[in-house]
Design a protein around this motif. Structure first.
Motif, PDB file in Angstrom:
ATOM      1  N   UNK A 164       0.829  -1.212   0.000  1.00  0.00           N
ATOM      2  CA  UNK A 164       0.000   0.000   0.000  1.00  0.00           C
ATOM      3  C   UNK A 164       0.862   1.260   0.000  1.00  0.00           C
ATOM      4  N   UNK A 216       1.224   4.228  -2.738  1.00  0.00           N
ATOM      5  CA  UNK A 216       1.070   5.644  -2.366  1.00  0.00           C
ATOM      6  C   UNK A 216       2.258   6.472  -2.870  1.00  0.00           C
ATOM      7  N   UNK A 264       2.294   9.945  -5.721  1.00  0.00           N
ATOM      8  CA  UNK A 264       2.841  11.280  -5.480  1.00  0.00           C
ATOM      9  C   UNK A 264       2.976  12.075  -6.778  1.00  0.00           C
ATOM     10  N   UNK A 293       0.726  12.858  -8.524  1.00  0.00           N
ATOM     11  CA  UNK A 293      -0.435  13.762  -8.580  1.00  0.00           C
ATOM     12  C   UNK A 293      -0.173  15.113  -7.923  1.00  0.00           C
ATOM     13  N   UNK A 294       0.844  15.192  -7.081  1.00  0.00           N
ATOM     14  CA  UNK A 294       1.113  16.473  -6.406  1.00  0.00           C
ATOM     15  C   UNK A 294       2.511  17.033  -6.687  1.00  0.00           C
ATOM     16  N   UNK A 296       7.839  23.241  -8.018  1.00  0.00           N
ATOM     17  CA  UNK A 296       7.975  23.992  -6.767  1.00  0.00           C
ATOM     18  C   UNK A 296       8.226  23.088  -5.567  1.00  0.00           C
ATOM     19  N   UNK A 297       7.978  21.784  -5.700  1.00  0.00           N
ATOM     20  CA  UNK A 297       8.134  20.906  -4.529  1.00  0.00           C
ATOM     21  C   UNK A 297       8.946  19.634  -4.822  1.00  0.00           C
ATOM     22  N   UNK A 313      11.365  18.543  -2.073  1.00  0.00           N
ATOM     23  CA  UNK A 313      10.788  17.889  -0.898  1.00  0.00           C
ATOM     24  C   UNK A 313      10.559  16.404  -1.179  1.00  0.00           C
ATOM     25  N   UNK A 314      10.078  16.087  -2.393  1.00  0.00           N
ATOM     26  CA  UNK A 314       9.802  14.680  -2.703  1.00  0.00           C
ATOM     27  C   UNK A 314      11.093  13.889  -2.886  1.00  0.00           C
ATOM     28  N   UNK A 347      -8.858  17.174  -7.705  1.00  0.00           N
ATOM     29  CA  UNK A 347      -8.019  15.970  -7.707  1.00  0.00           C
ATOM     30  C   UNK A 347      -6.753  16.187  -6.874  1.00  0.00           C
ATOM     31  N   UNK A 348      -6.191  17.399  -6.983  1.00  0.00           N
ATOM     32  CA  UNK A 348      -4.995  17.701  -6.208  1.00  0.00           C
ATOM     33  C   UNK A 348      -5.344  17.799  -4.714  1.00  0.00           C
ATOM     34  N   UNK A 372      -5.466  14.353  -3.512  1.00  0.00           N
ATOM     35  CA  UNK A 372      -4.130  13.759  -3.416  1.00  0.00           C
ATOM     36  C   UNK A 372      -3.396  14.255  -2.174  1.00  0.00           C
ATOM     37  N   UNK A 427      -1.799  11.918   1.335  1.00  0.00           N
ATOM     38  CA  UNK A 427      -0.424  11.907   1.842  1.00  0.00           C
ATOM     39  C   UNK A 427      -0.343  11.265   3.227  1.00  0.00           C
ATOM     40  N   UNK A 475      -1.026   8.442   3.818  1.00  0.00           N
ATOM     41  CA  UNK A 475      -0.547   7.068   3.596  1.00  0.00           C
ATOM     42  C   UNK A 475       0.970   6.948   3.641  1.00  0.00           C
ATOM     43  N   UNK A 501       6.771  17.062   4.371  1.00  0.00           N
ATOM     44  CA  UNK A 501       5.368  17.301   4.029  1.00  0.00           C
ATOM     45  C   UNK A 501       4.904  18.663   4.537  1.00  0.00           C
ATOM     46  N   UNK A 540       6.193  20.990   1.908  1.00  0.00           N
ATOM     47  CA  UNK A 540       5.358  20.808   0.714  1.00  0.00           C
ATOM     48  C   UNK A 540       4.018  21.532   0.884  1.00  0.00           C
ATOM     49  N   UNK A 591       3.880  25.329   0.650  1.00  0.00           N
ATOM     50  CA  UNK A 591       4.069  25.937  -0.679  1.00  0.00           C
ATOM     51  C   UNK A 591       2.795  26.011  -1.493  1.00  0.00           C
ATOM     52  N   UNK A 607       0.752  28.845  -5.060  1.00  0.00           N
ATOM     53  CA  UNK A 607       0.399  28.503  -6.432  1.00  0.00           C
ATOM     54  C   UNK A 607      -1.111  28.453  -6.651  1.00  0.00           C
TER      55      UNK A 607
END
Lengths: 290, 290
Positions: free
Chosen positions: A209, A213, A217, A219-220, A224-225, A228-229, B209-210, B213, B217, B219, B229, B232, B235, B239
Motif C-alpha cells: 500500500x 502511495x 505522489x 499527482x502532487x 515547486x516541490x 521535498x519529494x 483531484x490535487x 491527493x 499523503x 498514507x 510534508x 510541501x 508551498x 500557487x
C-alpha cells in the motif's frame, strides 16, 4: 568491496568532548555539495590539500595532506589520527555533522582521475546517536563511536540523522597508487581488527500500500516541490528493505506521471549526476529550471 | 490592517550592488528561527538592540536601535535608511535573503509585550526576483525593488523563493507607544505615497483531484518525513488560491490519517506555535519526538 568495520578505537571522552565543543562552534560555511542534503550538514576540514580551513572540496592530491587551523585547534583528534593512521597516505580529514537531515543516495570519486578502488574512505562516529544511519547498497547501519568503518563511497550510499541531536564523526580519506592492503591505512598494523559485529538495521519489506502511495505522489509533485519529494524518497530505504538506488526509480516514476517533461528531464539528470558520472566541481542544481 | 505599499524609493544600483556583494559574503550564522524554513535563509542585522552583529533575535527594545558592524560596512543602505526612515522609531534593521526555500506560514510579535498593532514591519526588496513571493492571509505578492511594503506580520504570512537566485531585501522594524500614523515611519512625510499598484499573483483554484491527493499523503507521512510534508504543504497556497492557514488544516488531516498519535500531537503543537501564541525564545522543534 562492501562497507565493513576495520578496527575499534577507544575514545577518551574528556579531551574528545572539548574538541567536539570546538567543532560545534565553528560556523558552518557554504557547503560544496549543498544540493545533496537538506537540514543541517557541516564539514570542517582538519587536514586537506591546501591547509586552508575554508577549503572543503575533496580533490585528488599528492599525500600527505596539510593540517588546517581547525586541525591545530582539535588537539585530541589530531593526536588520535596521527597515532592510529598512516598520515602519509591521508589526503583529507574532515569532522562532519549531520542533524535532522538526509544526504541523498549518491556515489563519490566518480569524477576523479584514479580508479575508485585507489580511494579509501574511513568513517568514525565520535558520539553515539541511535537515530543516525548510513546506507550502502542494501544495508543500513548505525555506527558505534570508535568503530573505524570502511565506507564504500564509490558505490551508492546515503546518510541520515532522524533526530535533532548531533552525530559528529571523522571522515578520513586515503589515496593509493597501485596495489595496497586495507591494513595499510594504519600506522600500527595491530589496529587492524576487522569485525562483523555491526549494528545492522533490520528493515521490514516495503508494504504494497505504501509502495502504491509513493507512485501516487505524481499527482502532487511539481517544480515547486520536487526537492521535498526527493528528500522524502531518499529516506524510504532507511526504514524499509529496498535498495538506496530505488529513490531514483520512484523519482523517475512520479516525474513521468506528473506530465511535466521538465520534471522527467530533471529526474534523469539527477540520477546521472548523483549515481552516474559527474565532472569534478560540476555544479548541479536540483531546483533550477532554466 | 492588510499588507500594502507605503512608498517607492529610487535605488542607486552601483553603490547598492557593492552592499549586496558584502552581504552575500557575510557567513550565515545559525538562525534563531531555523525551524520555520528549509533551504537557504539568512538574516544579517544592520541595526539591533545590542549593536552586536551576531544578535538576530527580534525583541522589544527602547528605540533607537544600535548600528552593528554590518550596518557600518553597508554604507549605501545605512545612508538610505537614515535618509528615508525615522531612525528614532526603528528597533531593528535586517538584510535578509531566502534562496530556494520556503518560510512556513506563521504570525510574528505574538510573544511580545505590546499589542501587535504597536509593531510596524516594513519590507523592501533590493533586487528583482520574479520567483520570490510573500503571502499574507489570502494574497500572494511579488515585490518590486524599491517598493516600501507594510507587512502585516501579526497576521498569518509566509515567504518563498522558488528559484536558486538571491532576493536580498531590507526588513525594517518600528515600535510605537500609543497612537501613530503609518506615515510616522518616514523622516520626510513626502516619502509616504501609498499605492495599490502591486504585483499581486493571480492564482487558480486548487483542483479537486490535487486536493484529494493532498489528503492521501496520510498514507506515506511518518515521523521521519513529517518535515518534508510540512514544507510541501506550506508551498501550495503560493500557487493555488487557498489561504496560507490551510497548510495546518491539511497537516492535521494527514497526521490523523497516518494513525500515529504522536504526529497528531505534533501537528496541533506546530499550529499553535506558528500561528497561535508562542513564548519569546521558546524553541519548538519540528523534528523532535520525545
Amino acid at each position: 568491496m562492501r562497507s565493513h568495520i576495520l578496527g575499534n578505537i577507544e575514545l577518551d571522552e574528556t579531551p574528545l568532548s572539548r574538541d567536539l565543543e570546538y567543532l560545534s562552534a565553528v560556523p558552518r560555511g557554504e557547503e560544496g555539495y549543498d544540493e545533496f542534503s537538506n537540514g543541517y550538514w557541516k564539514n570542517v576540514p582538519l587536514w586537506n590539500a591546501s591547509g586552508d580551513s575554508g577549503d572543503d572540496l575533496y580533490r585528488d592530491t599528492d599525500s600527505p595532506a596539510q593540517l588546517t587551523e581547525h586541525g591545530k585547534n582539535t588537539g585530541y583528534l589530531r593526536g588520535l589520527v596521527e597515532k592510529v593512521f598512516d598520515t602519509d597516505r591521508i589526503t583529507m580529514v574532515r569532522a562532519r555533522n549531520l542533524v535532522d537531515a538526509v544526504v541523498i543516495p549518491h556515489r563519490d570519486f566518480v569524477e576523479l582521475d584514479r580508479d575508485a578502488e585507489q580511494y579509501f574512505r574511513v568513517l568514525m562516529f565520535l558520539e553515539d546517536n541511535p537515530a543516525a544511519f548510513h546506507s550502502n547498497d542494501d544495508t543500513v547501519i548505525n555506527m558505534r563511536p570508535g568503530e573505524v568503518w570502511f565506507l564504500d563511497a564509490g558505490s551508492v550510499h546515503a546518510a541520515a540523522n532522524f533526530s535533532s541531536d548531533p552525530r559528529q564523526m571523522l571522515c578520513v580519506d586515503f589515496a593509493f597508487d597501485g596495489e595496497y592492503e586495507e591494513s595499510d591505512i594504519f600506522r600500527d598494523p595491530a589496529h587492524y581488527r576487522p569485525s562483523t559485529d555491526a549494528r545492522v538495521i533490520d528493515r521490514p519489506p516495503l508494504p504494497a500500500e505504501r509502495r502504491a502511495a509513493i507512485g501516487d505522489l505524481g499527482k502532487v509533485v511539481d517544480r515547486s516541490n520536487f526537492k521535498e519529494f526527493l528528500f522524502f524518497l531518499s529516506k524510504v530505504h532507511f526504514r524499509f528493505d529496498v535498495p538506496a538506488e530505488a529513490t531514483y526509480d520512484w523519482l523517475t516514476e512520479i516525474a513521468a506521471s506528473s506530465g511535466d517533461r521538465v520534471l522527467v528531464d530533471k529526474a534523469a539528470e539527477l540520477r546521472e549526476y548523483a549515481i552516474g558520472a559527474r565532472e569534478l566541481s560540476e555544479r548541479f542544481s536540483i531546483n533550477s529550471w532554466n
